[in-house]
Design a protein around this motif. Structure first.
Motif, short mmCIF file in Angstrom:
data_model
loop_
_atom_site.label_atom_id
_atom_site.label_comp_id
_atom_site.label_asym_id
_atom_site.label_seq_id
_atom_site.Cartn_x
_atom_site.Cartn_y
_atom_site.Cartn_z
N THR A 173 0.84 -1.20 0.00
CA THR A 173 0.00 0.00 0.00
C THR A 173 0.88 1.25 0.00
O THR A 173 2.05 1.21 0.40
CB THR A 173 -0.90 0.04 1.25
N ALA A 174 0.30 2.35 -0.42
CA ALA A 174 1.03 3.62 -0.43
C ALA A 174 1.43 4.01 1.00
O ALA A 174 2.54 4.51 1.23
CB ALA A 174 0.19 4.71 -1.08
N GLN A 175 0.56 3.76 1.96
CA GLN A 175 0.87 4.07 3.36
C GLN A 175 2.07 3.26 3.85
O GLN A 175 2.97 3.79 4.50
CB GLN A 175 -0.34 3.81 4.26
N ILE A 230 14.94 9.92 1.95
CA ILE A 230 14.29 8.66 1.57
C ILE A 230 15.36 7.58 1.40
O ILE A 230 16.55 7.88 1.31
CB ILE A 230 13.47 8.80 0.26
N ASP A 231 14.92 6.33 1.31
CA ASP A 231 15.89 5.26 1.08
C ASP A 231 16.20 5.15 -0.42
O ASP A 231 15.51 5.74 -1.27
CB ASP A 231 15.41 3.94 1.68
N SER A 232 17.26 4.43 -0.73
CA SER A 232 17.73 4.34 -2.12
C SER A 232 16.74 3.60 -3.03
O SER A 232 16.64 3.91 -4.22
CB SER A 232 19.10 3.69 -2.18
N TRP A 233 15.99 2.65 -2.48
CA TRP A 233 15.01 1.93 -3.28
C TRP A 233 13.95 2.89 -3.83
O TRP A 233 13.65 2.89 -5.02
CB TRP A 233 14.35 0.83 -2.43
N LEU A 234 13.41 3.71 -2.95
CA LEU A 234 12.39 4.67 -3.38
C LEU A 234 13.00 5.74 -4.29
O LEU A 234 12.37 6.16 -5.26
CB LEU A 234 11.71 5.32 -2.17
N ALA A 235 14.23 6.14 -4.00
CA ALA A 235 14.90 7.14 -4.84
C ALA A 235 14.98 6.67 -6.29
O ALA A 235 14.69 7.44 -7.22
CB ALA A 235 16.29 7.45 -4.31
N GLU A 236 15.34 5.42 -6.50
CA GLU A 236 15.44 4.88 -7.86
C GLU A 236 14.08 4.90 -8.56
O GLU A 236 13.98 5.26 -9.73
CB GLU A 236 16.00 3.46 -7.84
N ARG A 237 13.06 4.53 -7.87
CA ARG A 237 11.72 4.52 -8.48
C ARG A 237 11.20 5.93 -8.75
O ARG A 237 10.58 6.18 -9.78
CB ARG A 237 10.76 3.72 -7.60
N GLY A 246 0.94 19.79 1.90
CA GLY A 246 -0.39 19.98 2.47
C GLY A 246 -1.26 18.74 2.49
O GLY A 246 -2.37 18.79 3.00
N GLN A 247 -0.77 17.65 1.94
CA GLN A 247 -1.52 16.40 2.03
C GLN A 247 -0.55 15.30 2.43
O GLN A 247 0.66 15.47 2.30
CB GLN A 247 -2.19 16.04 0.70
N ALA A 248 -1.08 14.19 2.89
CA ALA A 248 -0.22 13.07 3.27
C ALA A 248 0.57 12.60 2.05
O ALA A 248 0.04 12.56 0.93
CB ALA A 248 -1.07 11.94 3.82
N ILE A 249 1.81 12.24 2.27
CA ILE A 249 2.66 11.79 1.17
C ILE A 249 2.05 10.59 0.47
O ILE A 249 2.14 10.47 -0.75
CB ILE A 249 4.09 11.46 1.68
N CYS A 250 1.40 9.73 1.19
CA CYS A 250 0.79 8.54 0.59
C CYS A 250 -0.31 8.89 -0.41
O CYS A 250 -0.72 8.06 -1.21
CB CYS A 250 0.30 7.57 1.65
N MET A 251 -0.76 10.13 -0.39
CA MET A 251 -1.80 10.58 -1.33
C MET A 251 -1.21 11.08 -2.65
O MET A 251 -1.94 11.24 -3.63
CB MET A 251 -2.63 11.69 -0.69
N ASP A 252 0.10 11.34 -2.70
CA ASP A 252 0.72 11.83 -3.93
C ASP A 252 0.55 10.79 -5.04
O ASP A 252 0.76 9.59 -4.81
CB ASP A 252 2.22 12.09 -3.73
N SER A 253 0.21 11.24 -6.22
CA SER A 253 -0.03 10.31 -7.33
C SER A 253 1.19 9.46 -7.65
O SER A 253 1.06 8.28 -7.94
CB SER A 253 -0.53 11.06 -8.57
N VAL A 254 2.39 10.05 -7.57
CA VAL A 254 3.59 9.28 -7.88
C VAL A 254 3.80 8.17 -6.85
O VAL A 254 4.22 7.06 -7.21
CB VAL A 254 4.83 10.19 -8.01
N GLN A 294 1.35 6.71 -5.13
CA GLN A 294 0.29 5.74 -5.43
C GLN A 294 0.69 4.82 -6.59
O GLN A 294 0.48 3.61 -6.52
CB GLN A 294 -1.01 6.48 -5.79
N GLU A 295 1.29 5.41 -7.64
CA GLU A 295 1.72 4.61 -8.81
C GLU A 295 2.81 3.63 -8.43
O GLU A 295 2.77 2.46 -8.85
CB GLU A 295 2.20 5.54 -9.91
N ILE A 296 3.80 4.07 -7.68
CA ILE A 296 4.89 3.18 -7.27
C ILE A 296 4.36 2.06 -6.40
O ILE A 296 4.74 0.90 -6.57
CB ILE A 296 6.01 3.99 -6.57
N ALA A 297 3.48 2.38 -5.48
CA ALA A 297 2.91 1.36 -4.58
C ALA A 297 2.09 0.34 -5.37
O ALA A 297 2.12 -0.85 -5.04
CB ALA A 297 2.03 2.03 -3.53
#
Length: 91
Positions: free
Chosen positions: A2-4, A46-53, A76-84, A86-89
């Motif tokens: 999940t994005a969260q 952030i960690d390197s895994w997320l940085a690459e994505r 202004g919104q939770a990071i888990c709500m960012d579209s990018v 959401q797509e990675i998750a």
């Protein structure tokens, strides 16, 4: 995943003040942010895994001093709500 869960595992801490200060003192190459100058609203360690994505998605990433920072273009919104995120998750 999940994005969260992605955010809980891969986004470490807000470092906006740290990165802004490093940029102001020219301790980080401006080439990282040149196309996005003025658009970055927050900097997150952030960690390197997320940085690459995030790089694959065209996001602003600085990799220096053994760290990866994401230049978030939203605020202004939770990071888990960012579209990018959401797509990675969804993955």
């Amino acid at each position: 995943m999940t994005a969260q869960r992605l955010v809980e595992n891969c986004v470490l801490t807000n470092q906006t003040a740290v990165v802004d200060e490093m940029l102001n003192k020219h301790l980080l190459p401006e080439e990282y942010i040149y196309p996005f100058l003025g658009d970055v609203m927050e900097w997150w360690l952030i960690d390197s895994w997320l940085a690459e994505r995030l790089k694959r998605e065209g996001e602003v990433i600085i990799e220096e001093y053994g760290c990866c920072w994401w230049g978030r273009l939203a605020s202004g919104q939770a990071i888990c709500m960012d579209s990018v995120i959401q797509e990675i998750a969804a993955g």
